[in-house]
Design an enzyme around this catalytic site. Structure first.
Site, PDB file in Angstrom:
ATOM      1  N   GLU A 141     -18.506 -27.782   5.173  1.00  0.00           N
ATOM      2  CA  GLU A 141     -19.275 -28.619   5.763  1.00  0.00           C
ATOM      3  C   GLU A 141     -20.803 -28.277   5.027  1.00  0.00           C
ATOM      4  OE1 GLU A 141     -21.215 -27.167   9.759  1.00  0.00           O
ATOM      5  OE2 GLU A 141     -20.395 -25.469   9.301  1.00  0.00           O
ATOM      6  N   ASP A 175     -21.354 -32.335  10.291  1.00  0.00           N
ATOM      7  CA  ASP A 175     -22.074 -31.991  11.544  1.00  0.00           C
ATOM      8  C   ASP A 175     -23.242 -33.220  11.499  1.00  0.00           C
ATOM      9  OD1 ASP A 175     -24.145 -30.530  12.798  1.00  0.00           O
ATOM     10  OD2 ASP A 175     -23.005 -28.938  12.763  1.00  0.00           O
ATOM     11  N   GLN A 201     -18.934 -32.216  14.368  1.00  0.00           N
ATOM     12  CA  GLN A 201     -19.852 -31.431  15.353  1.00  0.00           C
ATOM     13  C   GLN A 201     -20.907 -32.339  15.541  1.00  0.00           C
ATOM     14  OE1 GLN A 201     -20.070 -27.674  13.007  1.00  0.00           O
ATOM     15  NE2 GLN A 201     -18.462 -26.888  14.334  1.00  0.00           N
ATOM     16  N   GLU A 237     -21.738 -28.499  19.256  1.00  0.00           N
ATOM     17  CA  GLU A 237     -22.259 -27.076  18.973  1.00  0.00           C
ATOM     18  C   GLU A 237     -23.872 -27.257  18.789  1.00  0.00           C
ATOM     19  OE1 GLU A 237     -21.401 -24.583  14.912  1.00  0.00           O
ATOM     20  OE2 GLU A 237     -22.279 -26.619  14.635  1.00  0.00           O
TER      21      GLU A 237
END
Length: 259
Positions: A141, A175, A201, A237
């Protein structure tokens, strides 16, 4: 749409082993844990079995990264430390059976960037070699440089170039929070690349709290990912503004798709 609760950030008002039941009660079908290594793997497995939850993702241990250091995966001279971290991760994978394992690249100075990418590439190959036979997808990520200055992989292009150039089977972990903080065109990236992602996420911007607390239109973002052909999980998250369960009103829009 399949939702997971990241137990490293959600339900922190409870001890780790009690967070599983809370997540299941609130309607999550699965969980992820950034670094599960402070709790014995068999205890985590028991909590999964007792609640019927799946484990979607864990990270390989990252050394001193979370306390301000450079970490392990891209740092020359720490290859042996990364191999030890990977070995510990493999033991947890055998017990928890996560779908994905994420590699956190780590920090590097500008002048170290080229050599750091080579170290990272070698370490990622080691991770894939050991984890792929266990049925695990390795992901990597990009992390924003406001929260983590000096992070080696910080933009979508950094992440895309690395994964596309890698000889190993590694997929992007997207993310939404980190990409939005970096000013990336999140909706168009999800539209164009969603089918290539290994995991998503999310948290709102700028506070990294629950959806609806900030600037992002999650209805549009989630729709873009689904319409792209993304088949994976969506990891919640974020840092709740209050008690976790009290801040889950956003889930009602997606409840029928999360079970």
């Amino acid at each position: 749409m399949k939702l997971t609760a990241n137990l490293s950030l959600l339900y922190t008002e409870l001890p780790m082993l009690e967070r599983f039941a809370a997540a299941a009660t609130d309607g999550f079908a699965a969980v992820e844990i950034q670094f599960p290594y402070d709790t014995p793997a068999d205890e985590l497995r028991r909590a999964l079995d007792d609640t019927g939850l799946e484990c979607v993702l864990i990270n390989i241990p990252a050394g001193d990264l979370m306390s301000g250091g450079k970490g392990l995966a891209c740092v020359a001279g720490r290859e042996t430390d990364f191999e030890a971290a990977l070995a510990e991760c493999v033991e947890y994978v055998r017990v928890l059976r996560p779908h994905c394992v994420n590699v956190l690249a780590g920090r590097a100075e500008d002048e170290e960037r080229s050599s750091a990418l080579k170290v990272l590439s070698s370490n990622v190959q080691k991770a894939v070699t050991q984890l792929a036979p266990l049925g695990v997808q390795v992901t990597l990520e990009a992390i924003n440089t406001f929260d983590m200055p000096g992070f080696l992989i910080s933009t979508f292009d950094d992440m895309r170039r690395f994964t596309e150039s890698s000889a190993a089977d590694i997929r992007m972990q997207f993310d939404i929070y980190h990409m939005a903080r970096m000013g990336e065109p999140v909706e168009s990236l999800l539209t164009n690349y969603g089918a290539q992602l290994g995991h998503i996420q999310f948290a709102d911007v700028p506070g990294r709290h629950e959806p609806g607390s900030g600037e992002l239109n999650f209805e549009r973002l989630f729709a873009a990912a689904e319409q792209s052909g993304y088949q994976g999980w969506y990891g919640a998250e974020y840092r709740p503004e209050g008690a976790t369960s009290a801040g889950l009103g956003w889930m009602t829009k997606y409840q029928n798709r999360s079970n």
